[in-house]
Design an enzyme around this catalytic site. Structure first.
Site, PDB file in Angstrom:
ATOM      1  N   TYR A  31       0.839  -1.195   0.000  1.00 35.25           N
ATOM      2  CA  TYR A  31       0.000   0.000   0.000  1.00 35.25           C
ATOM      3  C   TYR A  31       0.873   1.244   0.000  1.00 35.25           C
ATOM      4  O   TYR A  31       2.088   1.169   0.223  1.00 35.25           O
ATOM      5  CB  TYR A  31      -0.950   0.001   1.210  1.00 35.25           C
ATOM      6  CG  TYR A  31      -0.296   0.342   2.527  1.00 35.25           C
ATOM      7  CD1 TYR A  31       0.564  -0.555   3.148  1.00 35.25           C
ATOM      8  CD2 TYR A  31      -0.520   1.568   3.144  1.00 35.25           C
ATOM      9  CE1 TYR A  31       1.171  -0.235   4.355  1.00 35.25           C
ATOM     10  CE2 TYR A  31       0.073   1.892   4.353  1.00 35.25           C
ATOM     11  CZ  TYR A  31       0.922   0.992   4.947  1.00 35.25           C
ATOM     12  OH  TYR A  31       1.533   1.302   6.138  1.00 35.25           O
ATOM     13  N   ARG A  50       8.260   3.844  -4.610  1.00 36.48           N
ATOM     14  CA  ARG A  50       8.270   2.897  -3.485  1.00 36.48           C
ATOM     15  C   ARG A  50       7.226   1.806  -3.691  1.00 36.48           C
ATOM     16  O   ARG A  50       7.452   0.639  -3.376  1.00 36.48           O
ATOM     17  CB  ARG A  50       8.040   3.645  -2.170  1.00 36.48           C
ATOM     18  CG  ARG A  50       8.216   2.774  -0.951  1.00 36.48           C
ATOM     19  CD  ARG A  50       8.253   3.586   0.330  1.00 36.48           C
ATOM     20  NE  ARG A  50       6.975   4.226   0.605  1.00 36.48           N
ATOM     21  CZ  ARG A  50       6.768   5.090   1.594  1.00 36.48           C
ATOM     22  NH1 ARG A  50       7.770   5.415   2.411  1.00 36.48           N
ATOM     23  NH2 ARG A  50       5.591   5.631   1.790  1.00 36.48           N
ATOM     24  N   HIS A 104      -0.665 -21.296  -0.579  1.00 39.99           N
ATOM     25  CA  HIS A 104       0.375 -20.313  -0.279  1.00 39.99           C
ATOM     26  C   HIS A 104       1.116 -19.829  -1.509  1.00 39.99           C
ATOM     27  O   HIS A 104       1.397 -18.654  -1.643  1.00 39.99           O
ATOM     28  CB  HIS A 104       1.380 -20.892   0.730  1.00 39.99           C
ATOM     29  CG  HIS A 104       0.834 -20.969   2.116  1.00 39.99           C
ATOM     30  ND1 HIS A 104      -0.208 -21.791   2.460  1.00 39.99           N
ATOM     31  CD2 HIS A 104       1.179 -20.319   3.250  1.00 39.99           C
ATOM     32  CE1 HIS A 104      -0.485 -21.636   3.741  1.00 39.99           C
ATOM     33  NE2 HIS A 104       0.344 -20.754   4.244  1.00 39.99           N
ATOM     34  N   LYS A 149       6.592  -1.844   1.911  1.00 41.53           N
ATOM     35  CA  LYS A 149       5.407  -1.310   2.605  1.00 41.53           C
ATOM     36  C   LYS A 149       4.243  -2.277   2.415  1.00 41.53           C
ATOM     37  O   LYS A 149       3.306  -2.017   1.651  1.00 41.53           O
ATOM     38  CB  LYS A 149       5.093   0.095   2.054  1.00 41.53           C
ATOM     39  CG  LYS A 149       4.199   0.932   2.960  1.00 41.53           C
ATOM     40  CD  LYS A 149       4.241   2.377   2.507  1.00 41.53           C
ATOM     41  CE  LYS A 149       3.175   3.229   3.164  1.00 41.53           C
ATOM     42  NZ  LYS A 149       3.318   3.388   4.602  1.00 41.53           N
ATOM     43  N   GLU A 181      12.370   2.291  14.073  1.00 41.10           N
ATOM     44  CA  GLU A 181      11.411   3.323  13.641  1.00 41.10           C
ATOM     45  C   GLU A 181      10.161   3.234  14.491  1.00 41.10           C
ATOM     46  O   GLU A 181      10.108   2.441  15.445  1.00 41.10           O
ATOM     47  CB  GLU A 181      11.098   3.176  12.149  1.00 41.10           C
ATOM     48  CG  GLU A 181      10.484   1.840  11.792  1.00 41.10           C
ATOM     49  CD  GLU A 181      10.248   1.666  10.290  1.00 41.10           C
ATOM     50  OE1 GLU A 181      10.059   2.663   9.566  1.00 41.10           O
ATOM     51  OE2 GLU A 181      10.245   0.509   9.839  1.00 41.10           O
ATOM     52  N   LEU A 205      11.367   1.274   6.938  1.00 43.30           N
ATOM     53  CA  LEU A 205      10.747   1.741   5.703  1.00 43.30           C
ATOM     54  C   LEU A 205      11.483   3.000   5.236  1.00 43.30           C
ATOM     55  O   LEU A 205      11.751   3.889   6.047  1.00 43.30           O
ATOM     56  CB  LEU A 205       9.270   2.081   5.952  1.00 43.30           C
ATOM     57  CG  LEU A 205       8.510   2.390   4.661  1.00 43.30           C
ATOM     58  CD1 LEU A 205       8.142   1.092   3.949  1.00 43.30           C
ATOM     59  CD2 LEU A 205       7.265   3.203   4.933  1.00 43.30           C
TER      60      LEU A 205
HETATM   61  N1  PLP Z   1       7.847   3.779   8.881  1.00 45.57           N
HETATM   62  C1  PLP Z   1       6.723   3.060   8.854  1.00 45.57           C
HETATM   63  C2  PLP Z   1       6.704   1.719   9.497  1.00 45.57           C
HETATM   64  C3  PLP Z   1       5.573   3.574   8.236  1.00 45.57           C
HETATM   65  O1  PLP Z   1       4.440   2.835   8.199  1.00 45.57           O
HETATM   66  C4  PLP Z   1       5.622   4.868   7.655  1.00 45.57           C
HETATM   67  C5  PLP Z   1       4.452   5.435   6.978  1.00 45.57           C
HETATM   68  O2  PLP Z   1       3.387   4.872   6.954  1.00 45.57           O
HETATM   69  C6  PLP Z   1       6.816   5.587   7.722  1.00 45.57           C
HETATM   70  C7  PLP Z   1       7.921   5.009   8.336  1.00 45.57           C
HETATM   71  C8  PLP Z   1       6.919   6.957   7.138  1.00 45.57           C
HETATM   72  O3  PLP Z   1       6.928   6.941   5.728  1.00 45.57           O
HETATM   73  P1  PLP Z   1       6.365   8.161   4.903  1.00 45.57           P
HETATM   74  O4  PLP Z   1       7.136   9.370   5.333  1.00 45.57           O
HETATM   75  O5  PLP Z   1       6.674   7.816   3.492  1.00 45.57           O
HETATM   76  O6  PLP Z   1       4.932   8.290   5.200  1.00 45.57           O
END
Ligand code: PLP
Length: 291
Positions: A31, A50, A104, A149, A181, A205
């Site tokens: 997503y 991405r 699967h 993502k 994060e 991410l």
């Molecule tokens: N890290 C995670 C786990 C996230 O789910 C997100 C955004 O949903 C981010 C970092 C931040 O990414 P972005 O700045 O592209 O929204």
């Protein structure tokens, strides 16, 4: 409110997917979430890149929505018909591997991915930003491809719930003693005069907001080191903040009920927020309307 589903625009309540969709059965999909200001998407191409990366890594057939012109036209219609051409909104896009009998391994070649999109009103949490948010720490129990993502967000859901139950806004995840994060944002700290954050690898991410904020910091000659800080370093941070599509730049002033620095939003954080917000507004205003 309307939704886009596999080429059709429908009332959201009528946008339904078969129970054998692999997104529902396996969490087999990816997503993206864009910020929109006055009907214009922020950083369209970086989010699309991405999304394309995730699809490639998971070997999901790339649908048309990954093309800029297709995404723009879907976004324009969803934002317009949802009454979101003024003010703040988000655009959510999800692509799953499609519908097939449950097994699967990948479904037969030619199975069409499911493509869903919706636009929602968004209210930036500016009141929290003014006083600063609190966070907890929690174990990062996710898989080893956090750079994709995917819609498999259970660890993030559990982490955010743990934070909510302790009255905190975010959960800072720790793997092997290192800050990775947040549940839906990247985490940055100011330590010994430098901005520090986890490097881009399989454990985080690659946030678009993170990338933009680091570009702004470098342009302002604020030292940046993409080198993770540890759980023990948290007590020594002068400042801590989140970077994400819905967080923008959000100061974290307490972690596990202990103050960060002065316990109020720090000067570097708030300068970066101001510059980021200005950049968000001007880059959305500067884009030609595609409708
Ligand atoms: N890290 C995670 C786990 C996230 O789910 C997100 C955004 O949903 C981010 C970092 C931040 O990414 P972005 O700045 O592209 O929204």
């Amino acid at each position: 409110m309307i939704a886009y589903l596999n080429g059709q625009y429908l009332p959201r309540s009528a946008a339904t997917i078969p129970v054998e969709d692999r997104g529902f059965i396996f969490g087999d999909g990816v997503y993206e979430v864009w910020r929109a200001v006055n009907g214009r998407l922020f950083e369209t191409d970086r989010h699309l890149a991405r999304l394309a990366f995730g699809l490639r890594e998971l070997r999901i057939t790339e649908p048309d929505i990954v093309r800029r012109d297709v995404l723009d036209s879907i976004a324009d219609r969803l934002l317009a018909e949802s009454g979101l051409l003024e003010g703040e909104a988000t655009l959510y896009v999800e692509v799953t591997r499609g519908v097939a009998p449950r097994t699967h391994q990948f479904p037969p070649a030619g199975t069409r991915p499911t493509v869903f999109a919706m636009a929602n009103r968004f209210m930036p949490p500016n009141d929290v930003r003014t006083r600063g948010a609190s966070a907890i720490t929690t174990a990062d129990v996710r898989w080893l491809r956090c750079d994709i993502k995917t819609i498999q967000l259970l660890p993030n859901v559990m982490a955010k719930q743990a934070a909510a139950e302790r009255g905190a806004m975010e959960a800072i995840m720790i793997r092997d003693g290192v800050v990775t994060e947040g549940s839906h944002a990247n985490v940055l700290g100011v330590l010994d005069g430098e901005i520090r954050t986890h490097p881009l690898d399989n454990l985080v991410l690659p946030g678009i907001t993170r990338a933009v904020v680091l570009e702004i910091a470098r342009a302002l000659s604020i030292p940046v080191r993409e080198d993770a800080f540890t759980e023990r370093d948290i007590a020594r941070l002068d400042e801590c903040f989140l970077a994400g599509t819905t967080a923008d730049v959000m100061p974290i002033v307490r972690v596990n009920d202990r103050p960060i620095g002065s316990g109020t939003p720090g000067p570097i954080t708030m300068r970066l927020f101001k510059e980021f917000r200005a950049h968000l507004d001007t880059s959305c205003a500067a884009l030609p309307a595609s409708t």
